[in-house]
Design a protein around this motif. Structure first.
Motif, PDB file in Angstrom:
ATOM      1  N   ALA A 209      11.505  -8.505  -3.100  1.00 48.41           N
ATOM      2  CA  ALA A 209      10.119  -8.817  -2.095  1.00 48.41           C
ATOM      3  C   ALA A 209       9.066  -7.622  -3.334  1.00 48.41           C
ATOM      4  O   ALA A 209       9.855  -6.775  -2.410  1.00 48.41           O
ATOM      5  CB  ALA A 209       9.337  -9.485  -1.527  1.00 48.41           C
ATOM      6  N   VAL A 210       8.399  -7.615  -4.121  1.00 54.30           N
ATOM      7  CA  VAL A 210       7.520  -6.327  -3.882  1.00 54.30           C
ATOM      8  C   VAL A 210       5.710  -6.441  -3.278  1.00 54.30           C
ATOM      9  O   VAL A 210       5.503  -7.101  -3.699  1.00 54.30           O
ATOM     10  CB  VAL A 210       7.103  -5.464  -5.510  1.00 54.30           C
ATOM     11  CG1 VAL A 210       6.627  -4.986  -5.537  1.00 54.30           C
ATOM     12  CG2 VAL A 210       8.895  -5.436  -6.228  1.00 54.30           C
ATOM     13  N   ALA A 211       4.996  -5.560  -2.672  1.00 50.36           N
ATOM     14  CA  ALA A 211       3.681  -5.393  -2.448  1.00 50.36           C
ATOM     15  C   ALA A 211       3.506  -4.221  -2.132  1.00 50.36           C
ATOM     16  O   ALA A 211       3.844  -3.227  -2.225  1.00 50.36           O
ATOM     17  CB  ALA A 211       4.150  -5.951  -1.177  1.00 50.36           C
ATOM     18  N   GLY A 216      -2.907   1.380  -3.961  1.00 49.67           N
ATOM     19  CA  GLY A 216      -2.358   0.901  -5.193  1.00 49.67           C
ATOM     20  C   GLY A 216      -1.291   1.973  -5.187  1.00 49.67           C
ATOM     21  O   GLY A 216      -0.629   2.774  -6.140  1.00 49.67           O
ATOM     22  N   ARG A 217      -1.730   3.029  -4.138  1.00 49.04           N
ATOM     23  CA  ARG A 217      -0.984   3.918  -4.152  1.00 49.04           C
ATOM     24  C   ARG A 217       1.206   4.187  -3.904  1.00 49.04           C
ATOM     25  O   ARG A 217       1.393   4.703  -4.228  1.00 49.04           O
ATOM     26  CB  ARG A 217      -0.788   5.127  -2.861  1.00 49.04           C
ATOM     27  CG  ARG A 217      -0.427   6.235  -2.306  1.00 49.04           C
ATOM     28  CD  ARG A 217      -0.636   7.714  -3.915  1.00 49.04           C
ATOM     29  NE  ARG A 217       0.621   9.088  -3.522  1.00 49.04           N
ATOM     30  CZ  ARG A 217       0.108   9.916  -2.925  1.00 49.04           C
ATOM     31  NH1 ARG A 217      -0.995   9.930  -2.507  1.00 49.04           N
ATOM     32  NH2 ARG A 217       0.700  11.141  -2.761  1.00 49.04           N
ATOM     33  N   TYR A 218       0.781   2.839  -2.823  1.00 43.97           N
ATOM     34  CA  TYR A 218       2.880   2.862  -2.606  1.00 43.97           C
ATOM     35  C   TYR A 218       2.836   1.646  -3.598  1.00 43.97           C
ATOM     36  O   TYR A 218       1.904   0.333  -2.907  1.00 43.97           O
ATOM     37  CB  TYR A 218       3.195   2.865  -1.751  1.00 43.97           C
ATOM     38  CG  TYR A 218       2.241   4.422  -0.735  1.00 43.97           C
ATOM     39  CD1 TYR A 218       3.081   5.386  -1.533  1.00 43.97           C
ATOM     40  CD2 TYR A 218       1.837   5.054  -0.208  1.00 43.97           C
ATOM     41  CE1 TYR A 218       2.426   6.415  -0.406  1.00 43.97           C
ATOM     42  CE2 TYR A 218       1.446   5.092   0.804  1.00 43.97           C
ATOM     43  CZ  TYR A 218       1.945   6.495   0.204  1.00 43.97           C
ATOM     44  OH  TYR A 218       1.266   7.586   1.061  1.00 43.97           O
ATOM     45  N   LEU A 219       3.647   1.109  -3.672  1.00 41.21           N
ATOM     46  CA  LEU A 219       4.865  -0.015  -4.194  1.00 41.21           C
ATOM     47  C   LEU A 219       5.446  -0.762  -2.789  1.00 41.21           C
ATOM     48  O   LEU A 219       6.940   0.754  -2.778  1.00 41.21           O
ATOM     49  CB  LEU A 219       5.432  -0.294  -5.205  1.00 41.21           C
ATOM     50  CG  LEU A 219       4.432   0.323  -6.711  1.00 41.21           C
ATOM     51  CD1 LEU A 219       5.509   0.010  -7.372  1.00 41.21           C
ATOM     52  CD2 LEU A 219       3.815  -0.739  -6.231  1.00 41.21           C
ATOM     53  N   PHE A 220       5.676  -1.002  -1.883  1.00 41.48           N
ATOM     54  CA  PHE A 220       6.813  -1.332  -1.057  1.00 41.48           C
ATOM     55  C   PHE A 220       7.540  -2.337  -1.194  1.00 41.48           C
ATOM     56  O   PHE A 220       7.150  -3.249  -1.520  1.00 41.48           O
ATOM     57  CB  PHE A 220       5.700  -1.648   0.272  1.00 41.48           C
ATOM     58  CG  PHE A 220       6.289  -2.256   2.239  1.00 41.48           C
ATOM     59  CD1 PHE A 220       7.487  -1.420   2.062  1.00 41.48           C
ATOM     60  CD2 PHE A 220       6.848  -2.863   2.203  1.00 41.48           C
ATOM     61  CE1 PHE A 220       8.788  -1.822   3.455  1.00 41.48           C
ATOM     62  CE2 PHE A 220       7.148  -3.922   3.432  1.00 41.48           C
ATOM     63  CZ  PHE A 220       7.851  -2.755   3.879  1.00 41.48           C
ATOM     64  N   LEU A 231      10.217   2.873  -0.673  1.00 39.22           N
ATOM     65  CA  LEU A 231       8.622   2.773  -0.982  1.00 39.22           C
ATOM     66  C   LEU A 231       8.960   4.055  -2.179  1.00 39.22           C
ATOM     67  O   LEU A 231       9.250   4.673  -1.921  1.00 39.22           O
ATOM     68  CB  LEU A 231       7.876   3.924   0.130  1.00 39.22           C
ATOM     69  CG  LEU A 231       6.433   3.774   0.144  1.00 39.22           C
ATOM     70  CD1 LEU A 231       6.069   2.067   0.644  1.00 39.22           C
ATOM     71  CD2 LEU A 231       5.886   4.206   1.193  1.00 39.22           C
ATOM     72  N   PHE A 232       8.073   4.024  -3.040  1.00 38.40           N
ATOM     73  CA  PHE A 232       7.823   4.128  -4.305  1.00 38.40           C
ATOM     74  C   PHE A 232       6.645   4.382  -3.993  1.00 38.40           C
ATOM     75  O   PHE A 232       5.554   4.056  -4.205  1.00 38.40           O
ATOM     76  CB  PHE A 232       8.085   3.513  -5.573  1.00 38.40           C
ATOM     77  CG  PHE A 232       7.298   3.764  -6.849  1.00 38.40           C
ATOM     78  CD1 PHE A 232       8.542   4.458  -7.245  1.00 38.40           C
ATOM     79  CD2 PHE A 232       6.166   3.732  -7.382  1.00 38.40           C
ATOM     80  CE1 PHE A 232       7.772   5.183  -8.645  1.00 38.40           C
ATOM     81  CE2 PHE A 232       6.198   4.452  -9.053  1.00 38.40           C
ATOM     82  CZ  PHE A 232       7.184   4.850  -9.528  1.00 38.40           C
ATOM     83  N   ASP A 233       6.180   5.835  -4.975  1.00 36.72           N
ATOM     84  CA  ASP A 233       4.959   6.803  -4.898  1.00 36.72           C
ATOM     85  C   ASP A 233       4.265   6.435  -6.216  1.00 36.72           C
ATOM     86  O   ASP A 233       4.307   7.239  -6.831  1.00 36.72           O
ATOM     87  CB  ASP A 233       5.220   8.158  -4.148  1.00 36.72           C
ATOM     88  CG  ASP A 233       4.246   9.150  -3.801  1.00 36.72           C
ATOM     89  OD1 ASP A 233       2.610   8.415  -4.285  1.00 36.72           O
ATOM     90  OD2 ASP A 233       4.105   9.783  -2.953  1.00 36.72           O
ATOM     91  N   THR A 234       2.831   6.259  -6.105  1.00 39.92           N
ATOM     92  CA  THR A 234       3.117   5.836  -7.617  1.00 39.92           C
ATOM     93  C   THR A 234       2.311   7.494  -8.045  1.00 39.92           C
ATOM     94  O   THR A 234       2.784   7.612  -9.124  1.00 39.92           O
ATOM     95  CB  THR A 234       2.113   5.178  -8.195  1.00 39.92           C
ATOM     96  OG1 THR A 234       0.499   5.931  -6.964  1.00 39.92           O
ATOM     97  CG2 THR A 234       2.296   3.360  -7.782  1.00 39.92           C
ATOM     98  N   ALA A 254       1.221  -5.679   2.923  1.00 40.00           N
ATOM     99  CA  ALA A 254       1.094  -4.156   2.711  1.00 40.00           C
ATOM    100  C   ALA A 254      -0.666  -3.995   3.083  1.00 40.00           C
ATOM    101  O   ALA A 254      -0.801  -4.685   1.932  1.00 40.00           O
ATOM    102  CB  ALA A 254       1.722  -3.210   2.162  1.00 40.00           C
ATOM    103  N   GLY A 255      -0.983  -2.725   4.142  1.00 38.81           N
ATOM    104  CA  GLY A 255      -2.324  -2.401   3.745  1.00 38.81           C
ATOM    105  C   GLY A 255      -2.675  -0.691   3.177  1.00 38.81           C
ATOM    106  O   GLY A 255      -1.943  -0.619   2.927  1.00 38.81           O
TER     107      GLY A 255
END
Length: 513
Positions: A209-211, A216-220, A231-234, A254-255
């Motif tokens: 899963a991805v959230a 939009g700063r991160y992809l959980f 955690l991916f930092d865009t 995620a929030g």
């Protein structure tokens, strides 16, 4: 026939056997010596004792209390003995009636406490406050009587026992209030090359899963094979955090500064802080069945929506220390239970089945209740409050929004909004590669200003590349989970593509003005 004696010192009530002369008794409540005198009533009421009881403190002159005479009792005359035998039957019948009433009351209380199957939640039984008319130095009348296991109630008692109330009626209305916060800044990502690839490899395995988080700063991300969260930092174009977690089909939401992982097998919610992925707490829910899907606005800190396999909706506030259900939101509004997506601002949710985009149901709050709007083809909520999808773009009320070059609903062309912008969106078109070994693939272009006909100047058309393989099935249909594969971040000037095998991320730098 025994009469009830009320101690003038402590107000304790206990029975005293009738006697022809004043007798001495000892109060079981406070051990005060008392004198009890029975006086005959000239005209007694039918069924009542022919005596009245006069009580004063102290022992009668020249005598001992009833408890000090080694159990000696004064005898009654023959008339009194006959009356006592008849009155005892009345006492037994009255006692049996009281016991039956108590059993019925307990049964009714049990019904209210344990038959609320709709919510399956424990309710607190509240009791009436107890009045206390005694002085601080006086013992209360509820003190146990060591000589009587079944004391009779005193109608003059000012301290009645508390009576349980039925459970509070559940609320049937709620207020959908997104929790605001401060979004972190997103700066353009500096990639070593465009495209750049992150290979998760055996150390992480495939992505589950991805959230989207923090606007939009991160992809959980969840990695089920290796039981990890990442955690991916865009803004940096790289993974910045990773922790051990649970395996299996974990659901994510995620929030702004907190993220949620839901473990269906344990029906457990785990809440983490962002961006360090520090576990804040674990919480259980009031749901009878497991949650099939969860979602939360990525520009808010809640509420969190959870939907079970039968379409029942639950709503929770995600605090820093506890998960609290929002009363009145638990309903079966007739939505899809396959997938729930949240509007970024938390003001609504879209529900649909992954197999088809034809039927979409949008959940919003109106008049303190759920409002369901039926529409087709548009499951993907954008920052602008519109819904994007298969060849068409709608507002929350299902009205079609005019876009230049939009081919119309059901055309097979998919629109996906930028995750941090109201102006940019992706257009994904199914095509066949040329040549004798033709393959089914897609063409990806970036668009702006509600113009689906002309791509943004300076952005590349992406097609025929490795990361696009498998985006279409053998029948030429686009995978319906494209929001889990394509992420356009305007502020980072970045397009992130999660390959269909979910083992690599491919990143493209974009020249967005």
């Amino acid at each position: 026939m025994p009469l009830d004696l009320s101690c003038p010192a402590c107000r304790f009530v206990f029975p005293v056997t009738e006697a022809r002369h004043p007798i001495g008794v000892l109060c079981p409540g406070c051990e005060t010596k008392l004198t009890a005198e029975f006086r005959r009533i000239p005209v007694p009421a039918p069924g009542e004792s022919p005596y009245e009881l006069l009580v004063k403190t102290g022992s009668p002159a020249g005598s001992q209390s009833e408890s000090e005479t080694s159990g000696k009792k004064l005898s009654l005359d023959d008339e009194d003995r006959a009356r006592q035998s008849g009155s005892m039957a009345v006492v037994i019948v009255s006692t049996l009636g009281a016991l039956l009433s108590a059993v019925a009351a307990l049964g009714l209380l049990g019904y209210f406490l344990f038959t609320d199957l709709e919510s399956q939640r424990s309710e607190t039984v509240r009791v009436n406050p107890v009045q206390n008319n005694t002085t601080p130095n006086q013992p209360r009348n509820s003190r146990p009587n060591p000589n009587n296991n079944n004391p009779r109630p005193n109608p003059n008692d000012n301290n009645p026992r508390p009576i349980p109330e039925p459970p509070k009626k559940k609320a049937d209305r709620f207020d959908l209030k997104p929790v605001p916060g401060t979004l972190p800044a997103i700066t353009p990502a500096k990639l070593p090359a465009s495209p750049s690839v992150i290979d998760f490899g055996p150390a992480n395995g495939r992505v589950g899963a991805v959230a989207v988080a923090a606007g939009g700063r991160y992809l959980f991300m969840h990695f089920p094979d290796t039981r990890k969260l990442g955690l991916f930092d865009t803004a940096k174009g790289q993974m910045i955090a990773g922790i051990d977690a649970d395996g299996g089909d974990v659901k994510l939401a995620a929030g702004i500064d907190r993220a949620v992982a839901y473990i269906p097998n344990a029906k457990l919610v785990r809440v983490y802080s962002l961006p360090d992925l520090r576990r804040l707490y674990d919480a259980s829910t009031t749901m009878v069945f497991h949650a099939n899907t969860i979602a939360m606005g990525n520009r808010t800190n809640g509420p969190l929506i959870m939907c079970d396999p039968f379409g029942e909706i639950f709503l929770y506030d995600v605090g820093l220390t506890e998960l609290k259900e929002i009363e009145g939101a638990q309903k079966k509004p007739g939505v899809h239970s396959g997938t729930v997506l949240a509007f970024p601002d938390g003001t609504g949710f879209s529900t649909f089945e992954q197999r088809s985009l034809q039927s979409v149901k949008v959940l919003t709050e109106s008049a303190l209740n759920w409002k369901v709007t039926n529409m087709a083809n548009t499951p993907y909520p954008g920052v602008d409050g519109l819904l994007y999808g298969n060849g068409v773009i709608n507002d929350k009320n299902g009205r079609e929004i005019r876009f230049t070059g939009a081919p119309g609903g059901g055309s097979g062309t998919i629109f996906i909004p930028a995750i941090d912008s109201a102006s940019h969106f992706l257009k994904i078109v199914p095509v066949n590669t040329p040549g004798p070994r033709s393959k089914k693939t897609v063409v990806v272009t970036v668009h702006a200003n509600r113009n689906a006909a002309t791509p943004v100047a300076g952005t590349a058309t992406i097609t025929g590349t490795t990361e696009l393989e498998g985006m279409m099935d053998p029948f030429g249909r686009i995978a319906t989970s494209l929001d889990q594969n394509f992420f356009l971040i305007e502020q980072a000037k970045l397009l992130v593509i999660l390959q269909q095998d979910r083992k690599k991320l491919t990143m493209y730098s974009l020249d967005l003005k």
